[in-house]
Design a protein around this motif. Structure first.
Motif, PDB file in Angstrom:
ATOM      1  N   ALA A   1       0.159 -10.676   2.059  1.00 57.98           N
ATOM      2  CA  ALA A   1       0.994  -9.545   1.673  1.00 57.98           C
ATOM      3  C   ALA A   1       0.488  -8.873   0.405  1.00 57.98           C
ATOM      4  O   ALA A   1       0.895  -7.767   0.080  1.00 57.98           O
ATOM      5  CB  ALA A   1       2.435 -10.012   1.463  1.00 57.98           C
TER       6      ALA A   1
ATOM      7  N   TYR B   1       2.775  -1.828  18.015  1.00 56.67           N
ATOM      8  CA  TYR B   1       3.622  -0.983  17.172  1.00 56.67           C
ATOM      9  C   TYR B   1       4.620  -0.234  18.051  1.00 56.67           C
ATOM     10  O   TYR B   1       4.407  -0.048  19.249  1.00 56.67           O
ATOM     11  CB  TYR B   1       2.786   0.002  16.352  1.00 56.67           C
ATOM     12  CG  TYR B   1       2.069   1.056  17.163  1.00 56.67           C
ATOM     13  CD1 TYR B   1       2.715   2.244  17.538  1.00 56.67           C
ATOM     14  CD2 TYR B   1       0.742   0.887  17.557  1.00 56.67           C
ATOM     15  CE1 TYR B   1       2.064   3.199  18.286  1.00 56.67           C
ATOM     16  CE2 TYR B   1       0.089   1.849  18.298  1.00 56.67           C
ATOM     17  CZ  TYR B   1       0.750   3.002  18.663  1.00 56.67           C
ATOM     18  OH  TYR B   1       0.109   3.962  19.412  1.00 56.67           O
TER      19      TYR B   1
ATOM     20  N   ARG C   1      -1.554  -5.390  10.013  1.00 60.82           N
ATOM     21  CA  ARG C   1      -0.091  -5.474   9.897  1.00 60.82           C
ATOM     22  C   ARG C   1       0.476  -4.227   9.224  1.00 60.82           C
ATOM     23  O   ARG C   1       1.486  -3.661   9.672  1.00 60.82           O
ATOM     24  CB  ARG C   1       0.290  -6.724   9.113  1.00 60.82           C
ATOM     25  CG  ARG C   1       1.803  -6.902   8.924  1.00 60.82           C
ATOM     26  CD  ARG C   1       2.087  -8.172   8.148  1.00 60.82           C
ATOM     27  NE  ARG C   1       1.773  -9.353   8.936  1.00 60.82           N
ATOM     28  CZ  ARG C   1       1.329 -10.494   8.433  1.00 60.82           C
ATOM     29  NH1 ARG C   1       1.083 -10.597   7.137  1.00 60.82           N
ATOM     30  NH2 ARG C   1       1.100 -11.528   9.211  1.00 60.82           N
ATOM     31  N   ASP C   2      -0.185  -3.762   8.176  1.00 55.79           N
ATOM     32  CA  ASP C   2       0.306  -2.608   7.440  1.00 55.79           C
ATOM     33  C   ASP C   2       0.220  -1.338   8.290  1.00 55.79           C
ATOM     34  O   ASP C   2       1.141  -0.525   8.315  1.00 55.79           O
ATOM     35  CB  ASP C   2      -0.491  -2.436   6.154  1.00 55.79           C
ATOM     36  CG  ASP C   2       0.121  -1.421   5.210  1.00 55.79           C
ATOM     37  OD1 ASP C   2       1.360  -1.442   5.054  1.00 55.79           O
ATOM     38  OD2 ASP C   2      -0.611  -0.606   4.640  1.00 55.79           O
TER      39      ASP C   2
ATOM     40  N   SER D   1      -2.275  -1.490  -0.065  1.00 58.26           N
ATOM     41  CA  SER D   1      -1.891  -1.173   1.301  1.00 58.26           C
ATOM     42  C   SER D   1      -2.733  -0.025   1.831  1.00 58.26           C
ATOM     43  O   SER D   1      -3.395   0.688   1.086  1.00 58.26           O
ATOM     44  CB  SER D   1      -0.407  -0.800   1.360  1.00 58.26           C
ATOM     45  OG  SER D   1      -0.164   0.358   0.577  1.00 58.26           O
TER      46      SER D   1
ATOM     47  N   GLU E   1      -2.903   3.554   3.335  1.00 57.55           N
ATOM     48  CA  GLU E   1      -2.091   4.760   3.373  1.00 57.55           C
ATOM     49  C   GLU E   1      -2.632   5.685   4.455  1.00 57.55           C
ATOM     50  O   GLU E   1      -3.759   6.166   4.365  1.00 57.55           O
ATOM     51  CB  GLU E   1      -2.110   5.465   2.011  1.00 57.55           C
ATOM     52  CG  GLU E   1      -1.391   4.690   0.905  1.00 57.55           C
ATOM     53  CD  GLU E   1       0.100   4.557   1.161  1.00 57.55           C
ATOM     54  OE1 GLU E   1       0.644   5.388   1.920  1.00 57.55           O
ATOM     55  OE2 GLU E   1       0.708   3.624   0.613  1.00 57.55           O
TER      56      GLU E   1
ATOM     57  N   PHE F   1       2.865  -1.293  10.981  1.00 55.90           N
ATOM     58  CA  PHE F   1       4.177  -0.947  10.410  1.00 55.90           C
ATOM     59  C   PHE F   1       4.306   0.566  10.248  1.00 55.90           C
ATOM     60  O   PHE F   1       5.327   1.162  10.609  1.00 55.90           O
ATOM     61  CB  PHE F   1       4.349  -1.648   9.064  1.00 55.90           C
ATOM     62  CG  PHE F   1       5.595  -1.243   8.325  1.00 55.90           C
ATOM     63  CD1 PHE F   1       6.839  -1.712   8.716  1.00 55.90           C
ATOM     64  CD2 PHE F   1       5.523  -0.375   7.248  1.00 55.90           C
ATOM     65  CE1 PHE F   1       7.993  -1.329   8.039  1.00 55.90           C
ATOM     66  CE2 PHE F   1       6.664   0.014   6.567  1.00 55.90           C
ATOM     67  CZ  PHE F   1       7.906  -0.460   6.960  1.00 55.90           C
ATOM     68  N   GLN F   2       3.249   1.202   9.731  1.00 57.34           N
ATOM     69  CA  GLN F   2       3.309   2.646   9.524  1.00 57.34           C
ATOM     70  C   GLN F   2       3.344   3.403  10.848  1.00 57.34           C
ATOM     71  O   GLN F   2       4.061   4.406  10.983  1.00 57.34           O
ATOM     72  CB  GLN F   2       2.124   3.104   8.679  1.00 57.34           C
ATOM     73  CG  GLN F   2       2.173   2.601   7.247  1.00 57.34           C
ATOM     74  CD  GLN F   2       1.045   3.152   6.400  1.00 57.34           C
ATOM     75  OE1 GLN F   2       0.885   4.353   6.256  1.00 57.34           O
ATOM     76  NE2 GLN F   2       0.242   2.268   5.842  1.00 57.34           N
TER      77      GLN F   2
ATOM     78  N   ARG G   1      -3.968  -8.270   6.922  1.00 60.55           N
ATOM     79  CA  ARG G   1      -3.126  -7.422   6.079  1.00 60.55           C
ATOM     80  C   ARG G   1      -3.211  -5.956   6.513  1.00 60.55           C
ATOM     81  O   ARG G   1      -2.200  -5.276   6.635  1.00 60.55           O
ATOM     82  CB  ARG G   1      -3.540  -7.559   4.617  1.00 60.55           C
ATOM     83  CG  ARG G   1      -2.726  -6.690   3.667  1.00 60.55           C
ATOM     84  CD  ARG G   1      -3.087  -6.974   2.219  1.00 60.55           C
ATOM     85  NE  ARG G   1      -4.475  -6.672   1.924  1.00 60.55           N
ATOM     86  CZ  ARG G   1      -5.376  -7.574   1.562  1.00 60.55           C
ATOM     87  NH1 ARG G   1      -5.052  -8.839   1.474  1.00 60.55           N
ATOM     88  NH2 ARG G   1      -6.625  -7.201   1.302  1.00 60.55           N
ATOM     89  N   ALA G   2      -4.433  -5.479   6.767  1.00 57.31           N
ATOM     90  CA  ALA G   2      -4.618  -4.074   7.147  1.00 57.31           C
ATOM     91  C   ALA G   2      -3.987  -3.769   8.497  1.00 57.31           C
ATOM     92  O   ALA G   2      -3.312  -2.745   8.660  1.00 57.31           O
ATOM     93  CB  ALA G   2      -6.105  -3.734   7.164  1.00 57.31           C
TER      94      ALA G   2
END
Length: 340
Positions: free
Chosen positions: A83, A295, A323-324, A87, A89, A327-328, A320-321
């Motif tokens: 985590a 997603y 998952r992020d 992050s 963007e 989410f977006q 991490r990438a």
């Protein structure tokens, strides 16, 4: 389960192998300040890890390399907290689906230096957002259909006689009232154009406009597409012994139906799915790792996002990438499809 010391040694081998791509020997490990025991102890632990199938001992080198099983143990038990760190963007607000998927794959590849593969939501999940009926000429009407996915479909319909402007305005209001929110390609979309309560002139006019709606969602568009970025970047950063595997992967990407079948497993999982080496069912991927996540709204996965690269990839960063980004993308499609 391994002993704490074995886990420490395995973690060090995985980290060193990720950095260099070369077998890791006991001499290199003994210089690590975190390994506070002698070379003989390190050699003993390396041997035991090899006996457990977590390390391999290439005959051309005195060092060890992690096996697929060793990487699996690392991911399942030793992975640092993912985590933390910056992050990704994406900036997807107000982008249409094609552009959003392209930006996502390009950004994810740039962040991870891996091959990024993103599957777009199926076109059937989109709905009619708005309909325009525009009188271009006395005998010609343009029908414009805007979908919740941001796609715009246009069709010009010609008539043998001048069209009553009032009829065109009525059709616009009627079609927006009847079709807004209806899924593309759904039977209901066609059924709502058949209303026995209308008069003969209205029915004839709507029947002439019908072709503008019947082709929606049938082909093309962003729906169900596959967006791939980073093949050249990954090739440049990969060791020569791994290039052959990547060549096979690129060939597999040209047969996208097979790849879609592989990524579909990510749609059923609640979190990131990691397939390492031989765990992948596709031969072209059995020397690579796939990190993927679905997603979409909480109870409805609409697509997947993934990175593909060497087994010795940076797992914390890749997970991490992915998952992020998932989410977006979930937030993006929730707003796009659910709030229309």
């Amino acid at each position: 389960m391994l002993t704490p010391r074995q886990e420490l040694v395995l973690g060090k081998v995985v980290a060193r192998f990720r950095e260099t791509g070369q077998p890791v020997g006991s001499k290199i490990l003994s210089s690590d300040p975190e390994l506070e025991f002698g070379p003989s102890t390190i050699r003993s632990e390396l041997s035991q890890l090899e006996d457990l199938g977590l390390l391999d001992h290439p005959h051309t080198s005195a060092g060890r390399v992690p096996t697929d099983r060793g990487h699996r143990y690392f991911v399942d038990h030793l992975l640092p907290v993912v985590a933390s760190g910056p992050s990704v963007e994406l900036g997807l607000v107000q982008r249409e689906v094609d552009e959003a998927m392209r930006v996502t794959s390009e950004t994810l590849s740039a962040v991870t230096d891996l091959l990024a593969v993103v599957t777009a939501p199926p076109i059937a999940t989109a709905t009619v957002r708005h309909v325009e009926v525009l009188l271009l000429q006395p005998n010609a009407v343009m029908v414009v259909v805007i979908t919740s996915a941001g796609e715009v479909a246009k069709r010009v319909v010609s008539f043998p006689a001048p069209v009553d402007p009032g009829l065109a305005n009525w059709a616009k209001e009627y079609l927006n009232e009847r079709l807004a929110g209806i899924g593309l390609g759904a039977r209901m979309l066609r059924a709502r154009l058949d209303d026995p309560g209308l008069g003969p002139s209205e029915l004839r006019f709507l029947d002439a406009l019908r072709p503008a709606f019947e082709g929606l969602g049938a082909t093309g568009g962003a729906g169900g597409g596959v967006y791939v970025s980073g093949a050249a970047r990954l090739m440049q950063s990969t060791r020569s012994t791994e290039v052959a595997h990547l060549d096979a992967l690129v060939d597999e990407l040209e047969r996208r139906a097979t790849l879609l079948g592989l990524l579909r497993h990510a749609l059923g999982g609640p979190d990131v799915v990691v397939r390492i080496g031989a765990e992948n069912p596709i031969p072209a991927l059995r020397s690579l790792t796939v990190v993927a996540a679905g997603y979409g709204p909480p109870q409805r996965k609409l697509g997947s996002v993934s990175v593909i690269g060497p087994v010795r990839m940076d797992y914390p960063q890749a997970i991490r990438a992915v998952r992020d980004v998932a989410f977006q993308l979930s937030r993006y499609v929730e707003e796009l499809y659910e709030n229309e």
